[in-house]
Design an enzyme around this catalytic site. Structure first.
Site, mmCIF file in Angstrom:
data_model
loop_
_atom_site.group_PDB
_atom_site.id
_atom_site.type_symbol
_atom_site.label_atom_id
_atom_site.label_comp_id
_atom_site.label_asym_id
_atom_site.label_seq_id
_atom_site.Cartn_x
_atom_site.Cartn_y
_atom_site.Cartn_z
ATOM 1 N N PHE A 30 31.661 -37.346 -34.140
ATOM 2 C CA PHE A 30 30.946 -36.210 -33.574
ATOM 3 C C PHE A 30 30.562 -36.482 -32.126
ATOM 4 O O PHE A 30 29.981 -37.523 -31.816
ATOM 5 C CB PHE A 30 29.698 -35.939 -34.416
ATOM 6 N N SER B 243 32.548 -42.777 -37.948
ATOM 7 C CA SER B 243 31.342 -41.970 -37.967
ATOM 8 C C SER B 243 31.586 -40.635 -38.691
ATOM 9 O O SER B 243 31.937 -40.630 -39.865
ATOM 10 C CB SER B 243 30.839 -41.765 -36.537
ATOM 11 N N MET B 244 31.427 -39.481 -38.016
ATOM 12 C CA MET B 244 31.742 -38.217 -38.660
ATOM 13 C C MET B 244 33.199 -38.187 -39.100
ATOM 14 O O MET B 244 33.539 -37.571 -40.116
ATOM 15 C CB MET B 244 31.463 -37.032 -37.738
ATOM 16 N N ASP C 286 23.595 -50.752 -35.912
ATOM 17 C CA ASP C 286 24.142 -49.442 -35.571
ATOM 18 C C ASP C 286 22.969 -48.539 -35.236
ATOM 19 O O ASP C 286 22.131 -48.263 -36.082
ATOM 20 C CB ASP C 286 24.931 -48.901 -36.777
ATOM 21 N N HIS D 203 27.681 -49.076 -32.933
ATOM 22 C CA HIS D 203 28.270 -47.951 -33.679
ATOM 23 C C HIS D 203 29.754 -47.732 -33.385
ATOM 24 O O HIS D 203 30.559 -47.593 -34.301
ATOM 25 C CB HIS D 203 27.491 -46.670 -33.385
#
Length: 258
Positions: free
Chosen positions: A35, A103-104, A204, A234
């Site tokens: 994202f 992530s997303m 993260d 992250h």
């Protein structure tokens, strides 16, 4: 109205499969960025896998690589739909396809693996998000109507002088759409049966530790491997542990598509 300009670093990556390097079979790998990020965060990983003979696609999710205001007009359905279309194209051209995301992007490929359980050869996730402990998330339904954005989440990277070329602002309507998609995904995690490689940074600042047990315990996969990323934040795909991600994922792809 003019179409938003796509920045050069956000261009999708396409690498043709070289079956002579992969035992005569055409193996595809679909990589999804996160994202407010862009294909820039996945490009080195994609090029590494492409160099091993895999057919690699890193799509640009709608609303990304342009402006955060553009992203604020898009929803989870746009991103999931685009990824599914890309997967179907890859699947038609390859003997087997592994999906991977950051992530997303990790949540998106889990969604895909739940919906296409019989077609996904394996799933790789790096710091995926399907939940959060952040209290301000509870205010998003109201907040998104009052302010369009908040400070960005990009560039959580320990390695100096490295950028993922993400947005400096987080668009709230888009963020709320993403988070509304998490509960239905969690319900459907048992539909994920493909082998799972879970890569997780020890520190993260974007995705907290709430998502990992939900995903790990939620999927039905019996073939699960967790790899720690002790030197990265992250955006680990561009961080100190990137070589670990490249090597572990390459070995995983070779194994699950053999």
């Amino acid at each position: 109205m003019n179409e938003p300009r796509i920045v050069e670093t956000a261009e999708p990556l396409h690498v043709q499969a070289r079956p002579e390097l992969t035992g005569g079979r055409r193996i595809g790998v679909l990589l999804s960025h996160g994202f407010t990020g862009s294909p820039a965060s996945m490009r080195p990983w994609g090029k590494h896998l492409g160099g091993l003979g895999y057919g690699v696609v890193v799509p640009r999710l709608p609303g990304h690589g342009t402006s955060w205001r553009d992203l604020n007009t898009r929803t989870w359905d746009d991103w999931a739909g685009h990824l599914l279309e890309t997967f179907d194209e890859l699947r038609a051209q390859h003997d087997a396809v592994v999906v991977a995301g950051l992530s997303m992007g990790g949540a998106l490929v889990l969604r895909l693996a739940a919906d296409r359980a019989g077609e996904v050869a394996g799933v790789v996730v790096v710091n995926p998000a399907v939940a959060t402990r952040r209290l301000d998330v509870k205010l998003l339904p109201l907040l998104k109507h009052l302010v369009p954005s908040m400070p960005g989440i990009a560039n959580d990277i320990a390695k100096p002088d490295v950028s993922e070329h993400g947005y400096t602002r987080t668009p709230l309507k888009a963020a709320h759409s993403m988070m509304r998609a998490w509960p239905p995904l969690i319900v459907d995690l048992p539909k994920v049966t493909a082998p799972l490689l879970y890569l997780r940074s020890d520190v993260d600042h974007v995705v907290d530790h709430l998502s990992e047990p939900i995903i790990w315990d939620g999927v039905s996969s019996t073939d699960k491997t967790r790899v720690a990323l002790p030197e990265s934040l992250h955006v680990a795909t561009l961080d100190h542990d990137a070589p670990t991600i490249f090597a572990e994922s390459a070995a995983f792809v070779a194994r699950v598509t053999a």
